[in-house]
Design an enzyme around this catalytic site. Sequence first.
Site, short mmCIF file in Angstrom:
data_model
loop_
_atom_site.label_atom_id
_atom_site.label_comp_id
_atom_site.label_asym_id
_atom_site.label_seq_id
_atom_site.Cartn_x
_atom_site.Cartn_y
_atom_site.Cartn_z
N SER A 228 -7.12 -10.63 -25.28
CA SER A 228 -6.75 -9.22 -25.49
C SER A 228 -7.81 -8.61 -26.41
CB SER A 228 -5.38 -9.14 -26.15
OG SER A 228 -5.46 -9.68 -27.45
N GLY A 280 -0.38 -9.38 -20.87
CA GLY A 280 -1.59 -10.20 -20.74
C GLY A 280 -1.36 -11.38 -19.82
N ASP A 281 -0.18 -12.00 -19.93
CA ASP A 281 0.15 -13.16 -19.08
C ASP A 281 0.19 -12.72 -17.62
OD1 ASP A 281 0.72 -14.21 -21.60
OD2 ASP A 281 2.87 -13.86 -21.39
N ASN A 305 -4.73 -5.93 -13.44
CA ASN A 305 -4.27 -4.67 -14.05
C ASN A 305 -2.96 -4.20 -13.42
OD1 ASN A 305 -6.42 -4.50 -15.79
ND2 ASN A 305 -7.55 -2.96 -14.63
#
EC number: 2.7.1.64
Length: 397
Positions: A228, A280-281, A305
């Site tokens: 991140s 994020g995962d 995304n």
Amino acid sequence: MAPSPAAAMPLAAEPDEVVVEVEEEEERGVKGGGGVAGLDEVEGLVVGSYCHDVLLRGGRVVGETLGGAAAFVSNVLDAASPAGASLAVVSKVGHDFAYATAAAPARHPPVLCASPTTSFHARFSDDAASAHAPDRQLRRVHACDPIYPADLPDRRFAYGLAVGVAGEVLPETLERMIRLCRAVLVDAQALIRAFDGEAKGGGAVRHVALEATPYARLLPRVAFLKASSEEAPYVGVETARRRCCVIVTEGRDGCRLYWDGGEARVAPFPAVQVDPTGAGDSFLAGFASGLLWGLSATDAALLGNFFGAAAVSQVGVPTFDPKMLQAVKQILEKAVKRPCTHINGNTFTFQRSSIHDELHKSLQEAAMLVCEQKQANSPATDNGDVCSINELTSLPS
Ligand SMILES: Nc1ncnc2c1ncn2[C@@H]1O[C@H](COP(=O)(O)OP(=O)(O)OP(=O)(O)O)[C@@H](O)[C@H]1O
Ligand SMILES: O[C@H]1[C@H](O)[C@@H](O)[C@H](O)[C@@H](O)[C@H]1O
């Protein structure tokens, strides 16, 4: 290193090394080991523990959910991978694990340990977070046992995802993954987290420099490292990109890819954010499924995304609308002629392809559908961003 812009990079294990290892391991009776030839044989390995997430705001518990990157990751990979791709998950929990019947752990049951389930308290701030600011303060309250090399299945995998949350993926376990998997994708949070003040009943999560950890020497054998924007300074993007492709996620701004010789920005998708946990995962799993579909890394990041945006619109591990998933698969089937060529081949390509913009446009339409459904199903709030209290609830166990 191959810094050419049309770059391709070696997979985790160099061909010679694979041959030697296959021979060694076949002698020891390891199953498989014959390389990965076609779609039917594409199996992924996800390593990281499920956990309990307690969400707090203003000192009050506003939600308790299933957590752990492995839960978010397997949720997306099960939903978005092409037909014929399967998954093994190695995860550890204690006897207190509250979500054994939730979808992801039910499909991929964890190993039961004597120690308690890993647990985090996530304290959300009342200030609206910027796209790059830390959105929550995390404390690890309990830590389950680490995952040891011997806990991994003794067979070969097309790809592996190292997605620890509490330091459970040991350096020797990552090394074993690299030996078993043709391509390894790593979440930086599995490598650089340290935990303060354990004696006071829980450790605040902080970060250490990747270079100072025993994981650093393994980077040249990792295919992709995701961090991140908060973690990126600890990863040291300029050094790391010379060893593997680094992807930095930037919240609502999408993500950037950095490889040796090039970089790309990949645009985000619209989302109505209620809980950023697991974005994020879900990004990493969407990205991996993009590679499975045969996309270049920059094109696969669109799928990252897309699923990152889908994750923030629900509390905890999201449930995807089957119609949305069907639409996404149709888009991919149309865009991609032959799935599984990249994750399955000898090299990855990084560049944005000629289908990038069209793929973004089609996925954007699917993302708008998710947003519209979300807005129709939830009461309007004046702040659609950052965990509105009345949207945080417990997941059924
Ligand atoms: N508000 C948002 N709107 C649209 N997309 C988002 C939003 N937040 C996250 N995403 C998507 O998810 C990806 C990952 O988000 P982010 O950078 O916040 O990860 P993270 O901080 O690792 O998340 P977490 O630790 O909560 O799992 C982003 O790159 C983006 O594609
Ligand atoms: O469930 C969450 C999630 O997996 C996040 O990615 C991780 O940062 C947190 O530690 C965990 O509690």
